[in-house]
Design an enzyme around this catalytic site. Sequence first.
Site, PDB file in Angstrom:
ATOM      1  N   CYS A  75     -15.842 -45.905  -3.654  1.00  0.00           N
ATOM      2  CA  CYS A  75     -15.629 -47.157  -4.384  1.00  0.00           C
ATOM      3  C   CYS A  75     -14.118 -47.400  -4.553  1.00  0.00           C
ATOM      4  O   CYS A  75     -13.445 -47.718  -3.590  1.00  0.00           O
ATOM      5  CB  CYS A  75     -16.404 -47.135  -5.698  1.00  0.00           C
ATOM      6  N   HIS A 162     -22.009 -45.422  -4.035  1.00  0.00           N
ATOM      7  CA  HIS A 162     -21.931 -44.193  -4.826  1.00  0.00           C
ATOM      8  C   HIS A 162     -23.002 -43.200  -4.379  1.00  0.00           C
ATOM      9  O   HIS A 162     -24.145 -43.269  -4.830  1.00  0.00           O
ATOM     10  CB  HIS A 162     -22.096 -44.508  -6.317  1.00  0.00           C
ATOM     11  N   GLU A 164     -23.297 -40.218  -5.239  1.00  0.00           N
ATOM     12  CA  GLU A 164     -23.570 -39.243  -6.299  1.00  0.00           C
ATOM     13  C   GLU A 164     -24.686 -39.652  -7.249  1.00  0.00           C
ATOM     14  O   GLU A 164     -25.156 -38.835  -8.035  1.00  0.00           O
ATOM     15  CB  GLU A 164     -22.288 -38.955  -7.099  1.00  0.00           C
TER      16      GLU A 164
END
Length: 184
Positions: A75, A162, A164
């Site tokens: 990002c 993202h 994660e």
Amino acid sequence: MLPICVVNNYGQFNHLIHRALRDLDIDAVLIPNTTPREEIASQYRGIILGGGPDIARAGVCAEYLDLGIPVLGICLGLHIIARKFGGVVHPGKSGGYGSVEVTIREHDDILSGYPDIIPVWASHADEVCRIPEGFTLLASSGICEVEAVACPRKRIYGLQWHPEVSHTVGGKRVYENFDAICTE
């Protein structure tokens, strides 16, 4: 073997990046974005530039991109990479966080093992609108042309989404791939 550092750019998910690496038994350390570049060069084998609210709060992250160490930007990390190497970042048309279907155009090192289309969790408050010279477009979506880029000869990679967060299907594979890149 040296650990990978996760650079905290004050994003709400930076601790999840660190945890995802630990869950994969990848040695990682969460560090402030003001850590001196000399410390990075001597103590880490890879750098993950985490997300954050604003490029103005990105500390000295741009300095880390000249160290010759593999880098993965997520990002805001992607935006730092793009700007450092002559790309252009502008406000996104879609704003906020949400689910996006990303089309993988090139299954290079960082996206190895992914299907052609993956559902991801992304923020498009800002996005790259022109990639830097020497970088390859790896993935795009219906709301953002630049979802992932790479400069393999520099071992620098960037994702708009993202990996994660649990909403990103197979997100941990990115970290496994990055670990392999950092071990080469």
